[in-house]
Design a protein around this motif. Sequence first.
Motif, PDB file in Angstrom:
ATOM      1  N   MET A  11       0.829  -1.196   0.000  1.00 23.06           N
ATOM      2  CA  MET A  11       0.000   0.000   0.000  1.00 23.06           C
ATOM      3  C   MET A  11       0.871   1.256   0.000  1.00 23.06           C
ATOM      4  O   MET A  11       0.590   2.222  -0.723  1.00 23.06           O
ATOM      5  CB  MET A  11      -0.929   0.010   1.218  1.00 23.06           C
ATOM      6  CG  MET A  11      -1.889   1.176   1.209  1.00 23.06           C
ATOM      7  SD  MET A  11      -2.986   1.180  -0.211  1.00 23.06           S
ATOM      8  CE  MET A  11      -4.226   0.063   0.348  1.00 23.06           C
ATOM      9  N   LEU A  12       1.936   1.271   0.788  1.00 23.42           N
ATOM     10  CA  LEU A  12       2.852   2.413   0.813  1.00 23.42           C
ATOM     11  C   LEU A  12       3.504   2.632  -0.540  1.00 23.42           C
ATOM     12  O   LEU A  12       3.647   3.774  -0.996  1.00 23.42           O
ATOM     13  CB  LEU A  12       3.917   2.230   1.891  1.00 23.42           C
ATOM     14  CG  LEU A  12       3.473   2.496   3.327  1.00 23.42           C
ATOM     15  CD1 LEU A  12       4.569   2.104   4.301  1.00 23.42           C
ATOM     16  CD2 LEU A  12       3.090   3.943   3.504  1.00 23.42           C
ATOM     17  N   LEU A  13       3.902   1.554  -1.200  1.00 25.14           N
ATOM     18  CA  LEU A  13       4.498   1.676  -2.537  1.00 25.14           C
ATOM     19  C   LEU A  13       3.495   2.233  -3.545  1.00 25.14           C
ATOM     20  O   LEU A  13       3.836   3.093  -4.360  1.00 25.14           O
ATOM     21  CB  LEU A  13       5.034   0.328  -3.011  1.00 25.14           C
ATOM     22  CG  LEU A  13       6.359  -0.117  -2.419  1.00 25.14           C
ATOM     23  CD1 LEU A  13       6.679  -1.544  -2.839  1.00 25.14           C
ATOM     24  CD2 LEU A  13       7.466   0.821  -2.839  1.00 25.14           C
ATOM     25  N   LEU A  14       2.263   1.759  -3.480  1.00 25.03           N
ATOM     26  CA  LEU A  14       1.243   2.255  -4.402  1.00 25.03           C
ATOM     27  C   LEU A  14       0.933   3.727  -4.161  1.00 25.03           C
ATOM     28  O   LEU A  14       0.860   4.522  -5.109  1.00 25.03           O
ATOM     29  CB  LEU A  14      -0.036   1.424  -4.275  1.00 25.03           C
ATOM     30  CG  LEU A  14       0.028   0.011  -4.834  1.00 25.03           C
ATOM     31  CD1 LEU A  14      -1.240  -0.760  -4.487  1.00 25.03           C
ATOM     32  CD2 LEU A  14       0.239   0.035  -6.330  1.00 25.03           C
ATOM     33  N   VAL A  15       0.774   4.115  -2.912  1.00 28.09           N
ATOM     34  CA  VAL A  15       0.478   5.512  -2.588  1.00 28.09           C
ATOM     35  C   VAL A  15       1.670   6.398  -2.958  1.00 28.09           C
ATOM     36  O   VAL A  15       1.499   7.475  -3.540  1.00 28.09           O
ATOM     37  CB  VAL A  15       0.107   5.665  -1.095  1.00 28.09           C
ATOM     38  CG1 VAL A  15       0.051   7.123  -0.687  1.00 28.09           C
ATOM     39  CG2 VAL A  15      -1.223   4.986  -0.824  1.00 28.09           C
ATOM     40  N   GLY A  16       2.892   5.942  -2.655  1.00 29.58           N
ATOM     41  CA  GLY A  16       4.083   6.709  -3.004  1.00 29.58           C
ATOM     42  C   GLY A  16       4.223   6.871  -4.510  1.00 29.58           C
ATOM     43  O   GLY A  16       4.554   7.955  -5.004  1.00 29.58           O
ATOM     44  N   GLY A  17       3.967   5.802  -5.254  1.00 30.69           N
ATOM     45  CA  GLY A  17       4.026   5.880  -6.716  1.00 30.69           C
ATOM     46  C   GLY A  17       2.983   6.823  -7.278  1.00 30.69           C
ATOM     47  O   GLY A  17       3.255   7.609  -8.194  1.00 30.69           O
ATOM     48  N   LEU A  18       1.781   6.780  -6.724  1.00 34.70           N
ATOM     49  CA  LEU A  18       0.716   7.676  -7.171  1.00 34.70           C
ATOM     50  C   LEU A  18       1.071   9.137  -6.877  1.00 34.70           C
ATOM     51  O   LEU A  18       0.897  10.008  -7.735  1.00 34.70           O
ATOM     52  CB  LEU A  18      -0.610   7.307  -6.500  1.00 34.70           C
ATOM     53  CG  LEU A  18      -1.808   8.159  -6.882  1.00 34.70           C
ATOM     54  CD1 LEU A  18      -2.117   8.033  -8.363  1.00 34.70           C
ATOM     55  CD2 LEU A  18      -3.006   7.783  -6.041  1.00 34.70           C
ATOM     56  N   LEU A  19       1.584   9.413  -5.689  1.00 32.27           N
ATOM     57  CA  LEU A  19       1.991  10.776  -5.350  1.00 32.27           C
ATOM     58  C   LEU A  19       3.114  11.268  -6.262  1.00 32.27           C
ATOM     59  O   LEU A  19       3.098  12.414  -6.715  1.00 32.27           O
ATOM     60  CB  LEU A  19       2.417  10.862  -3.891  1.00 32.27           C
ATOM     61  CG  LEU A  19       1.287  10.841  -2.863  1.00 32.27           C
ATOM     62  CD1 LEU A  19       1.851  10.774  -1.459  1.00 32.27           C
ATOM     63  CD2 LEU A  19       0.395  12.049  -3.028  1.00 32.27           C
ATOM     64  N   ALA A  20       4.093  10.411  -6.526  1.00 35.15           N
ATOM     65  CA  ALA A  20       5.191  10.787  -7.420  1.00 35.15           C
ATOM     66  C   ALA A  20       4.656  11.109  -8.820  1.00 35.15           C
ATOM     67  O   ALA A  20       5.074  12.084  -9.453  1.00 35.15           O
ATOM     68  CB  ALA A  20       6.231   9.674  -7.488  1.00 35.15           C
ATOM     69  N   TYR A  21       3.725  10.307  -9.321  1.00 29.97           N
ATOM     70  CA  TYR A  21       3.130  10.543 -10.633  1.00 29.97           C
ATOM     71  C   TYR A  21       2.383  11.877 -10.655  1.00 29.97           C
ATOM     72  O   TYR A  21       2.507  12.659 -11.610  1.00 29.97           O
ATOM     73  CB  TYR A  21       2.179   9.397 -11.000  1.00 29.97           C
ATOM     74  CG  TYR A  21       1.420   9.648 -12.269  1.00 29.97           C
ATOM     75  CD1 TYR A  21       2.031   9.509 -13.505  1.00 29.97           C
ATOM     76  CD2 TYR A  21       0.084  10.059 -12.240  1.00 29.97           C
ATOM     77  CE1 TYR A  21       1.348   9.757 -14.688  1.00 29.97           C
ATOM     78  CE2 TYR A  21      -0.608  10.311 -13.403  1.00 29.97           C
ATOM     79  CZ  TYR A  21       0.020  10.154 -14.622  1.00 29.97           C
ATOM     80  OH  TYR A  21      -0.661  10.410 -15.771  1.00 29.97           O
ATOM     81  N   ILE A  22       1.610  12.156  -9.617  1.00 29.67           N
ATOM     82  CA  ILE A  22       0.841  13.401  -9.557  1.00 29.67           C
ATOM     83  C   ILE A  22       1.776  14.607  -9.522  1.00 29.67           C
ATOM     84  O   ILE A  22       1.577  15.588 -10.242  1.00 29.67           O
ATOM     85  CB  ILE A  22      -0.114  13.391  -8.346  1.00 29.67           C
ATOM     86  CG1 ILE A  22      -1.239  12.384  -8.585  1.00 29.67           C
ATOM     87  CG2 ILE A  22      -0.685  14.784  -8.079  1.00 29.67           C
ATOM     88  CD1 ILE A  22      -2.105  12.113  -7.374  1.00 29.67           C
ATOM     89  N   VAL A  23       2.816  14.556  -8.700  1.00 33.39           N
ATOM     90  CA  VAL A  23       3.768  15.668  -8.611  1.00 33.39           C
ATOM     91  C   VAL A  23       4.464  15.878  -9.947  1.00 33.39           C
ATOM     92  O   VAL A  23       4.585  17.006 -10.438  1.00 33.39           O
ATOM     93  CB  VAL A  23       4.801  15.424  -7.484  1.00 33.39           C
ATOM     94  CG1 VAL A  23       5.962  16.389  -7.577  1.00 33.39           C
ATOM     95  CG2 VAL A  23       4.129  15.534  -6.125  1.00 33.39           C
TER      96      VAL A  23
END
Length: 121
Positions: A11-23
């Motif tokens: 879950m942390l990897l998915l949320v981190g990846g999503l945040l990185a993509y958004i930024v």
Amino acid sequence: MKKWLLGCATMLLLVGGLLAYIVYTLFFSMSRLPEGEWLTSTTSPEETYTIHFYLTNGGATTAYSIRGELVNHHTSERKNIYWAYREQDVRTEWLDSHTVTINGRVLDVRNEQYDWRRGKE
């Protein structure tokens, strides 16, 4: 316990990846630049490419910027290749059929772009 830790890590990897993509998309991608007001266009010597330049106004607290959009006449592909902050004028010169100088910056339009936020890419 191991399944719970694995689930949390996933879950942390998915949320981190999503945040990185958004930024990246909101602050660094050249595909989401403001459109701007058309300034001028220049066409390559063999008429393979045209670059349309637009002046963008970021509002009262930011300076003007120049956006350059490349059009490939063989594929009809459009992409931003030039994004310069604190510029209002455009000086261009084609050096050959795929190399252009824009305000003193030399770009091979086939695979290079200039983004003031990162320098030459």
